[in-house]
Scaffold this active site. Structure first.
Site, PDB file in Angstrom:
ATOM      1  N   ASP A   1       0.795  -1.249   0.000  1.00 48.28           N
ATOM      2  CA  ASP A   1       0.000   0.000   0.000  1.00 48.28           C
ATOM      3  C   ASP A   1       0.819   1.287   0.000  1.00 48.28           C
ATOM      4  O   ASP A   1       0.461   2.259   0.686  1.00 48.28           O
ATOM      5  CB  ASP A   1      -0.960   0.017   1.199  1.00 48.28           C
ATOM      6  CG  ASP A   1      -1.951  -1.134   1.180  1.00 48.28           C
ATOM      7  OD1 ASP A   1      -1.922  -1.940   0.235  1.00 48.28           O
ATOM      8  OD2 ASP A   1      -2.750  -1.230   2.133  1.00 48.28           O
TER       9      ASP A   1
ATOM     10  N   CYS B   1      -2.051  -2.392   7.878  1.00 46.98           N
ATOM     11  CA  CYS B   1      -2.032  -3.345   6.763  1.00 46.98           C
ATOM     12  C   CYS B   1      -0.819  -4.264   6.782  1.00 46.98           C
ATOM     13  O   CYS B   1      -0.907  -5.417   6.351  1.00 46.98           O
ATOM     14  CB  CYS B   1      -2.145  -2.587   5.447  1.00 46.98           C
ATOM     15  SG  CYS B   1      -3.777  -1.821   5.263  1.00 46.98           S
TER      16      CYS B   1
ATOM     17  N   LYS C   1      -6.586  -5.010  -3.086  1.00 49.92           N
ATOM     18  CA  LYS C   1      -7.227  -5.640  -1.928  1.00 49.92           C
ATOM     19  C   LYS C   1      -8.255  -4.696  -1.311  1.00 49.92           C
ATOM     20  O   LYS C   1      -7.995  -3.503  -1.175  1.00 49.92           O
ATOM     21  CB  LYS C   1      -6.167  -6.039  -0.886  1.00 49.92           C
ATOM     22  CG  LYS C   1      -5.371  -4.890  -0.289  1.00 49.92           C
ATOM     23  CD  LYS C   1      -4.249  -5.433   0.584  1.00 49.92           C
ATOM     24  CE  LYS C   1      -3.450  -4.352   1.257  1.00 49.92           C
ATOM     25  NZ  LYS C   1      -4.170  -3.562   2.247  1.00 49.92           N
TER      26      LYS C   1
HETATM   27  N1  TIU Z   1      -2.525   0.420   4.285  1.00 48.19           N
HETATM   28  C1  TIU Z   1      -3.014   0.700   5.479  1.00 48.19           C
HETATM   29  O1  TIU Z   1      -2.390   0.524   6.498  1.00 48.19           O
HETATM   30  N2  TIU Z   1      -4.271   1.262   5.521  1.00 48.19           N
HETATM   31  C2  TIU Z   1      -4.709   2.071   6.504  1.00 48.19           C
HETATM   32  O2  TIU Z   1      -5.866   2.480   6.520  1.00 48.19           O
HETATM   33  N3  TIU Z   1      -3.788   2.403   7.446  1.00 48.19           N
HETATM   34  C3  TIU Z   1      -3.929   3.322   8.439  1.00 48.19           C
HETATM   35  O3  TIU Z   1      -3.031   3.401   9.263  1.00 48.19           O
HETATM   36  N4  TIU Z   1      -4.979   4.104   8.475  1.00 48.19           N
END
Ligand code: TIU
Length: 238
Positions: free
Chosen positions: A27, A165, A132
């Protein structure tokens, strides 16, 4: 100095089995990392995430140079939000909901500029990109099939955020039998305390979820792998 492809890690050495290692980049999307984007609009300091970019770029380059597959993930949803559960959609301030217009397009919607991976770490042709809908990279994705078809047993896990994540993915991977090493300077969180404790949680209790090491320890082990023995034939997701 050892010439073996073994990472000095916490809580113990982490061997890299030739042909069975993949680098997973979670991400690293504009919505989370760009100044002025969704992450910052939630009150977060994106510089805490951005400090991962340089070491991660170095790690990705090392993996590519050795033929170690690099697998990218993106968190996001279909434009009609049919894959976004109400419990996820309806939380937070109304001004910052998934699907709302943001500085870089609709927030966390597939196909929008903000949903894509930052330029510095853009996938190259042939690399797998997993879209995802959840926090974990295994839930409702083809990741298991991709890894199984390539004979991958060992994951170097990087990206954002450490306790969300990255953690969810490492936990999912554990329950599926994968060995995971979290690369400490290549994961980041908006919350320094969560980052620190998140890393400790992975390696505690003799490595309850996996191993932790920084990129300075991982890169030499990666480059000690025998070249050409790793699979290059992963099928791109899209
Ligand atoms: N990729 C991921 O961690 N998504 C989130 O929403 N993370 C946050 O820390 N908000």
């Amino acid at each position: 100095m050892t010439e073996r492809a073994t990472v000095p890690a916490t809580p113990s050495e982490f061997p890299l089995p030739p042909g069975q290692v993949a680098l997973v980049v979670i991400d690293m999307q504009r919505d989370f990392l760009l100044p002025g984007g969704f992450g910052e609009s939630l009150g977060n300091d994106v510089s805490l995430l951005r400090q991962t970019i340089e070491p991660l770029a170095g790690l990705i380059a090392a993996a590519r140079s050795m033929g170690v597959p690099v697998i990218h993930t993106r968190e996001g949803h279909l434009p009609d939000l049919s894959d976004c559960p109400p419990a996820k959609l309806n939380r937070g301030e109304p001004s910052a909901r998934i699907g709302d217009p943001g500085a870089f397009g609709r927030i966390l919607i597939r196909g929008e500029y903000g949903h894509d991976i930052i330029d510095e770490l853009a996938p190259i042709p042939g690399e797998v990109v997993i879209d995802k809908p959840g926090k974990g990279a295994f839930y409702a994705t083809e990741l298991s099939e991709v890894l199984e078809s390539a004979g991958i047993t060992t994951l170097l896990v990087t990206g954002v955020t450490t306790e969300v994540c990255v953690h969810t993915t490492v936990r999912e991977a554990n329950d599926r039998g994968y060995r995971c090493l979290v690369v400490s300077d290549c994961v980041g969180s908006y919350f320094p305390e969560f980052h620190r404790v998140g890393l400790e949680m992975v390696a505690a209790q003799g490595g309850i979820f996996g191993w932790v090491a920084d990129s300075a320890a991982v890169v030499p082990a990666l480059t000690a792998l025998p070249a050409g023995q790793t699979p290059l034939n992963l099928t791109p997701a899209k």
